[in-house]
Design a protein around this motif. Structure first.
Motif, mmCIF file in Angstrom:
data_model
loop_
_atom_site.group_PDB
_atom_site.id
_atom_site.type_symbol
_atom_site.label_atom_id
_atom_site.label_comp_id
_atom_site.label_asym_id
_atom_site.label_seq_id
_atom_site.Cartn_x
_atom_site.Cartn_y
_atom_site.Cartn_z
ATOM 1 N N ALA A 11 0.966 -1.145 -0.058
ATOM 2 C CA ALA A 11 -0.108 -0.076 -0.069
ATOM 3 C C ALA A 11 0.862 1.066 -0.024
ATOM 4 C CB ALA A 11 -0.847 -0.134 1.317
ATOM 5 N N ALA A 12 2.123 1.232 0.790
ATOM 6 C CA ALA A 12 2.743 2.244 0.841
ATOM 7 C C ALA A 12 3.394 2.469 -0.457
ATOM 8 C CB ALA A 12 3.906 2.276 1.860
ATOM 9 N N ARG A 13 3.964 1.695 -1.220
ATOM 10 C CA ARG A 13 4.576 1.512 -2.530
ATOM 11 C C ARG A 13 3.536 2.273 -3.545
ATOM 12 N NH1 ARG A 13 6.897 -3.517 -4.989
ATOM 13 N NH2 ARG A 13 7.747 -2.069 -6.492
ATOM 14 N N ILE A 14 2.449 1.866 -3.480
ATOM 15 C CA ILE A 14 1.278 2.330 -4.575
ATOM 16 C C ILE A 14 1.180 3.750 -4.208
ATOM 17 C CG2 ILE A 14 -0.820 2.179 -5.150
ATOM 18 C CD1 ILE A 14 -0.768 -0.915 -4.630
ATOM 19 N N ALA A 15 0.981 4.253 -3.012
ATOM 20 C CA ALA A 15 0.709 5.568 -2.527
ATOM 21 C C ALA A 15 1.799 6.599 -2.945
ATOM 22 C CB ALA A 15 0.701 5.741 -1.185
ATOM 23 N N THR A 16 3.183 6.162 -2.712
ATOM 24 C CA THR A 16 4.280 7.029 -3.213
ATOM 25 C C THR A 16 4.709 6.922 -4.681
ATOM 26 O OG1 THR A 16 5.969 5.210 -2.860
ATOM 27 C CG2 THR A 16 5.606 6.619 -1.064
ATOM 28 N N THR A 17 4.057 6.010 -5.365
ATOM 29 C CA THR A 17 4.296 5.868 -6.980
ATOM 30 C C THR A 17 2.786 6.486 -7.663
ATOM 31 O OG1 THR A 17 5.141 3.774 -6.809
ATOM 32 C CG2 THR A 17 3.961 4.324 -8.874
ATOM 33 N N CYS A 18 1.666 6.751 -6.738
ATOM 34 C CA CYS A 18 0.699 7.394 -7.694
ATOM 35 C C CYS A 18 0.334 8.760 -7.217
ATOM 36 C CB CYS A 18 -0.513 6.445 -7.463
ATOM 37 S SG CYS A 18 -1.443 6.512 -5.802
ATOM 38 N N CYS A 19 0.928 9.077 -5.849
ATOM 39 C CA CYS A 19 0.605 10.395 -5.155
ATOM 40 C C CYS A 19 1.753 11.370 -5.197
ATOM 41 C CB CYS A 19 0.028 10.472 -3.995
ATOM 42 S SG CYS A 19 -1.504 9.373 -4.169
ATOM 43 N N ASP A 20 1.834 12.428 -5.785
ATOM 44 C CA ASP A 20 3.101 13.152 -5.569
ATOM 45 C C ASP A 20 3.448 13.825 -4.192
ATOM 46 O OD1 ASP A 20 3.656 13.546 -8.275
ATOM 47 O OD2 ASP A 20 2.115 15.024 -8.598
ATOM 48 N N ALA B 275 2.936 12.158 -0.872
ATOM 49 C CA ALA B 275 3.049 10.828 -0.237
ATOM 50 C C ALA B 275 3.100 11.170 1.359
ATOM 51 C CB ALA B 275 4.033 9.807 -0.517
ATOM 52 N N THR B 276 3.645 12.249 1.740
ATOM 53 C CA THR B 276 3.503 12.741 3.181
ATOM 54 C C THR B 276 2.078 12.540 3.754
ATOM 55 O OG1 THR B 276 3.233 15.086 2.657
ATOM 56 C CG2 THR B 276 5.538 14.152 2.679
ATOM 57 N N GLU B 277 1.121 12.756 3.243
ATOM 58 C CA GLU B 277 0.088 12.683 3.705
ATOM 59 C C GLU B 277 -0.677 11.302 4.448
ATOM 60 O OE1 GLU B 277 -4.458 12.211 1.846
ATOM 61 O OE2 GLU B 277 -3.153 13.205 0.425
ATOM 62 N N TYR B 278 0.299 10.476 3.755
ATOM 63 C CA TYR B 278 -0.042 8.992 4.320
ATOM 64 C C TYR B 278 0.670 8.348 5.392
ATOM 65 C CZ TYR B 278 -2.405 9.347 -0.261
ATOM 66 O OH TYR B 278 -3.120 9.545 -1.139
ATOM 67 N N THR B 279 1.874 9.422 5.738
ATOM 68 C CA THR B 279 2.776 8.988 6.877
ATOM 69 C C THR B 279 1.985 8.935 8.296
ATOM 70 O OG1 THR B 279 4.605 9.996 5.589
ATOM 71 C CG2 THR B 279 4.865 9.648 7.916
ATOM 72 N N GLY B 280 2.317 7.931 8.904
ATOM 73 C CA GLY B 280 1.293 7.580 10.080
ATOM 74 C C GLY B 280 0.095 7.479 10.156
ATOM 75 N N ARG B 281 -0.692 7.339 8.909
ATOM 76 C CA ARG B 281 -2.143 6.913 8.938
ATOM 77 C C ARG B 281 -2.371 5.597 8.590
ATOM 78 N NH1 ARG B 281 -4.696 11.230 5.277
ATOM 79 N NH2 ARG B 281 -6.634 10.052 5.657
ATOM 80 N N GLU B 282 -3.190 4.891 9.077
ATOM 81 C CA GLU B 282 -3.513 3.632 8.905
ATOM 82 C C GLU B 282 -3.857 3.808 7.201
ATOM 83 O OE1 GLU B 282 -4.870 -0.342 8.712
ATOM 84 O OE2 GLU B 282 -3.776 0.643 10.097
ATOM 85 N N TRP B 283 -3.237 2.849 6.514
ATOM 86 C CA TRP B 283 -3.512 2.851 5.040
ATOM 87 C C TRP B 283 -4.995 2.638 4.506
ATOM 88 C CZ3 TRP B 283 -5.684 -1.006 2.006
ATOM 89 C CH2 TRP B 283 -5.816 -2.461 2.701
ATOM 90 N N THR B 284 -5.863 2.066 5.135
ATOM 91 C CA THR B 284 -7.022 1.974 4.575
ATOM 92 C C THR B 284 -7.944 3.390 4.925
ATOM 93 O OG1 THR B 284 -7.875 1.046 7.060
ATOM 94 C CG2 THR B 284 -7.493 -0.528 5.101
ATOM 95 N N GLN B 285 -7.381 4.134 5.504
ATOM 96 C CA GLN B 285 -8.268 5.452 5.910
ATOM 97 C C GLN B 285 -7.588 6.624 4.948
ATOM 98 O OE1 GLN B 285 -10.520 5.549 8.194
ATOM 99 N NE2 GLN B 285 -10.227 3.443 8.320
ATOM 100 N N GLN B 286 -6.661 6.397 4.222
ATOM 101 C CA GLN B 286 -5.970 7.283 3.258
ATOM 102 C C GLN B 286 -7.023 7.472 2.092
ATOM 103 O OE1 GLN B 286 -2.791 5.092 1.996
ATOM 104 N NE2 GLN B 286 -1.561 5.388 3.964
#
Length: 163
Positions: free
Chosen positions: A115-124, A126-137
């Motif tokens: 999920a983290a690899r997909i987030a950093t690949t698709c989203c410029d 990706a810092t918004e995903y740090t520390g958040r449960e991946w399902t809540q992104q």
């Protein structure tokens, strides 16, 4: 080994209940108009029927390459009967591959890393995903085009029709 996230399963598009849409083989296009592939299935919360990913068959001459497109990045074009991604084909080509046969064997840590690899690949950003449960992104927000009746958990729990 039991699937570490027993609530999450791959469900083939052909195993969904027919409603106004038949997703099996539905085309998936990028915002740049280039074809990303076809819908093969979904990664779904089996207790609620909520989708997290569209499993896209990105094609290939002799074998298929599958990738996971977060549902928050797909919208429905009713007129053309296609899913449109807000991502370009160039960006999606950098997504990690997805092996349907291996999915049930992935650990929690491996799913979180994917999920983290997909987030950093698709989203410029990706810092918004740090520390958040991946399902809540944000890229897993419930899509407007998804109807709860497409997937009936009680049918799948009793008849497990997964591919």
């Amino acid at each position: 080994m039991d699937h570490p996230r027993s609530w999450m399963r791959y469900v083939a598009a052909g195993d969904l209940d027919d409603g106004p849409l038949d997703f099996d083989g539905f085309e998936v296009d990028g915002f740049d108009g280039k074809k990303l592939g076809k819908v093969d299935g979904f990664i779904i919360d089996i207790s609620s029927g909520r989708p997290y990913y569209v499993v896209v068959d990105a094609g290939g001459w002799f074998r298929s390459k599958f990738l996971l497109l977060p549902v928050g990045h797909a919208r429905l074009d009713d007129q053309r009967k296609v899913l449109l991604s807000d991502l370009s084909r160039d960006r999606v080509e950098h997504f990690p591959g997805f092996d349907k046969a291996e999915f049930d064997r992935l650990s929690d840590e491996e799913i979180t890393r994917l999920a983290a690899r997909i987030a950093t690949t698709c989203c410029d950003d990706a810092t918004e995903y740090t520390g958040r449960e991946w399902t809540q992104q944000s890229h897993y927000r419930q899509p407007e085009w998804w109807e709860t009746g497409y997937y009936r958990p009680e049918r799948m729990l009793t008849g497990d029709r997964r591919s």
